[in-house]
Structure formats: C-alpha cells, structure tokens
Design an enzyme around this catalytic site. Sequence first.
Site, PDB file in Angstrom:
ATOM      1  N   GLU A 133      -4.418  -2.673   9.366  1.00  0.00           N
ATOM      2  CA  GLU A 133      -3.621  -3.256  10.456  1.00  0.00           C
ATOM      3  C   GLU A 133      -4.255  -2.994  11.817  1.00  0.00           C
ATOM      4  OE1 GLU A 133       0.313  -1.538  10.028  1.00  0.00           O
ATOM      5  OE2 GLU A 133       0.339  -1.996   7.887  1.00  0.00           O
ATOM      6  N   GLU A 178       2.019  -9.553   6.932  1.00  0.00           N
ATOM      7  CA  GLU A 178       2.892  -9.153   8.038  1.00  0.00           C
ATOM      8  C   GLU A 178       2.803 -10.117   9.213  1.00  0.00           C
ATOM      9  OE1 GLU A 178       2.280  -4.971   8.827  1.00  0.00           O
ATOM     10  OE2 GLU A 178       3.142  -4.426   6.892  1.00  0.00           O
ATOM     11  N   SER A 190       0.863  -1.184   0.000  1.00  0.00           N
ATOM     12  CA  SER A 190       0.000   0.000   0.000  1.00  0.00           C
ATOM     13  C   SER A 190       0.897   1.231   0.000  1.00  0.00           C
ATOM     14  CB  SER A 190      -0.909  -0.011   1.231  1.00  0.00           C
ATOM     15  OG  SER A 190      -0.156   0.039   2.425  1.00  0.00           O
ATOM     16  N   HIS A 237       8.982  -1.282   9.347  1.00  0.00           N
ATOM     17  CA  HIS A 237       9.226  -2.218   8.248  1.00  0.00           C
ATOM     18  C   HIS A 237       8.306  -1.871   7.069  1.00  0.00           C
ATOM     19  CE1 HIS A 237       5.610  -4.985   9.443  1.00  0.00           C
ATOM     20  NE2 HIS A 237       5.316  -3.705   9.473  1.00  0.00           N
ATOM     21  N   LYS A 267       9.984   5.091   7.294  1.00  0.00           N
ATOM     22  CA  LYS A 267      10.334   3.944   6.449  1.00  0.00           C
ATOM     23  C   LYS A 267      11.486   4.388   5.555  1.00  0.00           C
ATOM     24  CE  LYS A 267       5.664   1.951   5.900  1.00  0.00           C
ATOM     25  NZ  LYS A 267       4.428   2.075   5.101  1.00  0.00           N
ATOM     26  N   ASP A 301       1.855   8.142   7.677  1.00  0.00           N
ATOM     27  CA  ASP A 301       2.708   7.231   6.894  1.00  0.00           C
ATOM     28  C   ASP A 301       2.646   7.683   5.435  1.00  0.00           C
ATOM     29  OD1 ASP A 301       3.845   5.137   5.483  1.00  0.00           O
ATOM     30  OD2 ASP A 301       2.330   3.663   6.006  1.00  0.00           O
ATOM     31  N   GLU A 341      -2.913   5.343  12.652  1.00  0.00           N
ATOM     32  CA  GLU A 341      -2.051   5.713  11.518  1.00  0.00           C
ATOM     33  C   GLU A 341      -2.899   5.901  10.263  1.00  0.00           C
ATOM     34  OE1 GLU A 341       1.303   3.081  11.136  1.00  0.00           O
ATOM     35  OE2 GLU A 341       1.340   3.301   8.957  1.00  0.00           O
ATOM     36  N   ASP A 381      -3.640   0.905  11.886  1.00  0.00           N
ATOM     37  CA  ASP A 381      -3.209   1.631  10.689  1.00  0.00           C
ATOM     38  C   ASP A 381      -4.344   1.467   9.693  1.00  0.00           C
ATOM     39  OD1 ASP A 381      -2.162   2.722   8.429  1.00  0.00           O
ATOM     40  OD2 ASP A 381      -0.481   1.312   8.216  1.00  0.00           O
ATOM     41  N   LYS A 392       7.582  -0.627  14.479  1.00  0.00           N
ATOM     42  CA  LYS A 392       6.457  -1.377  13.909  1.00  0.00           C
ATOM     43  C   LYS A 392       7.058  -2.418  12.978  1.00  0.00           C
ATOM     44  CE  LYS A 392       3.297  -0.101  10.468  1.00  0.00           C
ATOM     45  NZ  LYS A 392       2.066   0.477   9.906  1.00  0.00           N
ATOM     46  N   HIS A 443      -3.165  -6.359   2.643  1.00  0.00           N
ATOM     47  CA  HIS A 443      -2.237  -7.347   3.200  1.00  0.00           C
ATOM     48  C   HIS A 443      -2.907  -8.680   3.497  1.00  0.00           C
ATOM     49  CE1 HIS A 443       0.465  -3.843   4.808  1.00  0.00           C
ATOM     50  NE2 HIS A 443       0.490  -3.953   3.493  1.00  0.00           N
TER      51      HIS A 443
HETATM   52  P1  PGA Z   1       3.141  -1.252   3.104  1.00  0.00           P
HETATM   53  O1  PGA Z   1       2.271  -1.232   4.437  1.00  0.00           O
HETATM   54  O2  PGA Z   1       4.523  -1.618   3.437  1.00  0.00           O
HETATM   55  O3  PGA Z   1       2.415  -2.257   2.257  1.00  0.00           O
HETATM   56  O4  PGA Z   1       3.037   0.150   2.533  1.00  0.00           O
HETATM   57  C1  PGA Z   1       2.759  -0.810   5.665  1.00  0.00           C
HETATM   58  C2  PGA Z   1       2.050   0.392   6.171  1.00  0.00           C
HETATM   59  O5  PGA Z   1       1.126   0.918   5.521  1.00  0.00           O
HETATM   60  O6  PGA Z   1       2.402   0.885   7.240  1.00  0.00           O
HETATM   61 ZN    ZN Z   2       0.845   2.571   7.131  1.00  0.00          ZN
END
Ligand code: PGA
Ligand code: ZN
Length: 430
Positions: free
Chosen positions: A166, A209, A44, A367, A339, A314, A287, A246, A390, A157
């Site tokens: 999440e 995940e 995503s 991650h 990230k 994010d 998030e 999230d 995370k 996911h």
């Molecule tokens: P992604 O998801 O690594 O698929 O972007 C993680 C997140 O949205 O935090």
């Molecule tokens: Zn996110």
Amino acid sequence: MSNRYEITNIRALEILDSRGNPTLQVEVITGGGTGLGKVPSGASTGEHEAVALRDGDETRYAGKGVLMAINNVENVLRKPLLGLDCREQQQIDGLLCALDGTSNKSRLGANALLGVSLAVAAAAACCNGQPLYQYLRSQERYVMPVPMMNIINGAKHAGNQLAIQEFHIMPIGFDDFLEALRAGVETYHILKKVLLKKYGASSVNIGDEGGFAPPMTESREALNVILTSIEEAGYTPRKEIALAIDAAASEFFAANRYSIDGHQWTPRELSDYYLTLCEEYPLVSIEDPFSENDFDSFADLTRKVGGSVQIVGDDLFVSNPERIQRGIEIGAGNALLLKVNQIGTLTEAIQAADLAATNNFGVVVSHRSGETEDTFIADLAVALSFGQIKTGAPARSDRTAKYNRLIEIHHELGSDAMFAGKDFRFPSMH
Ligand code: PGA
Ligand code: ZN
C-alpha cells in the site's frame, strides 16, 4: 413487557463482501431498535489473528461459505444473550469469548463473534437515539481523523509486481476534515492522469482497496508518481500532503530474506532501505516494515526514525493486547493498526486501542481489504478520537461509504470537531 434495551432476538445472514466472498450480517433486535453488524475480511492476514470460521464445503463458494458461523450465531450465541441489556457491551463480549472458549476464537469463529458484538453496539446506539460515534465516545473532545488514503495498490491486493502492498497519501496540512479529504481526492484524480500518460490505459485498473494497480516493479516508481501528482494537484508535499506505506512485509519474507525491488535483503539491509526512503521522500508512516514475528527489527527501526516517522504494527500486533504490550515493552513500533476483526469483539478492540494510546502509541482505525458497506469504523474512529483512519482510496462504494459517513459526522459535529491534521499521531496534545 420487555425493556427497550433487552435483546429479544438475534439473526444472521450470509451476505457478500467487496471481493464477492461470503461474510456475515448479524442483526440484534431489542425492544427499542435493531442493530446490524457486517464482518470484513483480510487478504494479507496475520498469522496471529483471531480465526474466521469458513465452511470448507467446496460445493459452495469454493469452501468460503459462512453457514457454520451463522449457525453458531443463531443456535449457540443467541440463547445466552436473550434478555440481556444491549448496553452491557463488556459483559456481552466477555460472554461471547467464554462461549467460544478458545484463545483465537476458532471454535465458534471470530466472524460470528464480531458480527454479534458490532450489532449489539449498533442496537444500543439505536435504542438511545444516538449516532454510533456518540454512543461509543470515549474522549472529551471529538477529533476528526486524518485519512490514510491507499492510492496505489500492490502485492496481494493487486495484479502487479510491487512488493509493498500500500502506498498512501495523508492530507495533514488542512484546517478541517473536508478540506483534507478534498485534497486527497483531487490528488487521486491527478494520479490517474499521470499514470495514464506514463504507463498507458491498463495502469489505471484498480486493486482491492480502490487504489490504482499500475504495472510497476519498484517502490520508488510508485512514490515518484504520487509525489508528482501531489505537486500537479497544487499541493505541497509533506507540509500539506505526506506519504505513508504499508509494506505488509510478511508477504515478501522467506528464509530470513525480503524479496523487494529486485533485491534479496536481510532485515538490516531492508532497514537501511527504509531509512534511505525516509530521506528521499516525505514519508511519515511505515506499517509492517518487517515480518510479523520480528519484534527486534521493528524496535531497531523505531529507535532510528521513530521520533519523526510513525512505525505501525498491523500483522505484528493483530490488535491483540498481549502482543501490543510486548511491543510497548521493547519499543517495537510506535503505533497500532486497529482492526476489529483481528481480535473479534468490540470491547477487546477498544481495550487494545486504549492500551496503545496510554503508552504513547498512535492508533490508526482500519478497514480490511475485503469490506462491506458497513460504516462502523468511521464512527469508531471519531468515538475514539485517536486521530487516524485507514479506509482505502476514495473509490468503490465499500471505501467511499466510510468517507461519506465521516462527511456526515463532520457536518453533524460542526465546530465541536477539531481535525487531527499535523498532530495525527497524538491529537490529544493538540
Ligand atoms: P488485509 O490488508 O485486510 O488484506 O489484511 C490490510 C492491511 O494489511 O493493512
Ligand atoms: Zn497492514
């Protein structure tokens, strides 16, 4: 004779990530040691992220190969870096950006740049004979992070109908990292039993995940089973184990409406929904509650609950200092999801984290849903000591590799480390 810190060679391989997609492993070789960097990948992804280069050649890996990025590492980036001192991370990262020359790293590929950048840091730590967290240390005291553990997976996911991507537990009410991790892991195992009983065997299949991907349709179903599991595991919700989500709301946003839990909501209606959930559940962190360009709705929600609930950007910030600055100015969110591959070099990622932290934003080192066995982010989280990581459920080696590395670091640090615990948003005020 070459100095031990001098970069003598750079190589790259096409390896596989946790979803079986190709990614890069970069090796930076110096007189005093070698560093590896392995590049993660999102599902995503935010539209403002730095761009990973994929071959697009449909005859290999359905176009997802990274041979062009590898070629860029070995034939474009390698030569200008030969002879440089691997401890000069900022200079090297600056050079990587300059060689790429675009604002989103799309020419040589953010994946190519990041692999080199991470491997340079790993090589320097190796030359120094230091663990990576020590080499990258930026705070006076080490703080072990509270893990945000993604135990129910939805949306992109997973193969279920949950709009929210999440559902996390955060074990905050413990004295040290090991106790907190154990409580989280025990809750994860009880959740498996609760799901089996209520939803049957297929409900404990797991998502990208490592969290369970039960056939649920509504957010409250997920929050309820998690709450039950915390209690059945013998822990106290909120006091010992808090909840976090999230939403990754860009993924269920279209034509100014959010499709979630059977509704088609306006940003205002969705905001009210989050406020209700915050009253009903021990939620301490949300998030990406809104789509990635809706700074105003982030600001509105932050004004309403930001004192007690962490609002994390994010896809909103994509670890990009310019977007973080905008968030700081208008109070859109109060925490950054960091990230490294969203921005493409280690130096820029650390700058993003520092910008956030100096403006009283929380920082969650994160991650991606597509990971490798690389444990760089575990060391980074301890080096930065901003109090949160995370890195998924405590299942599947790509996720447990990070937890296992944190366990090692915990033992290495002994009494030198404090656990962020309840102060996970602002551990320096501990
Ligand atoms: P992604 O998801 O690594 O698929 O972007 C993680 C997140 O949205 O935090
Ligand atoms: Zn996110």
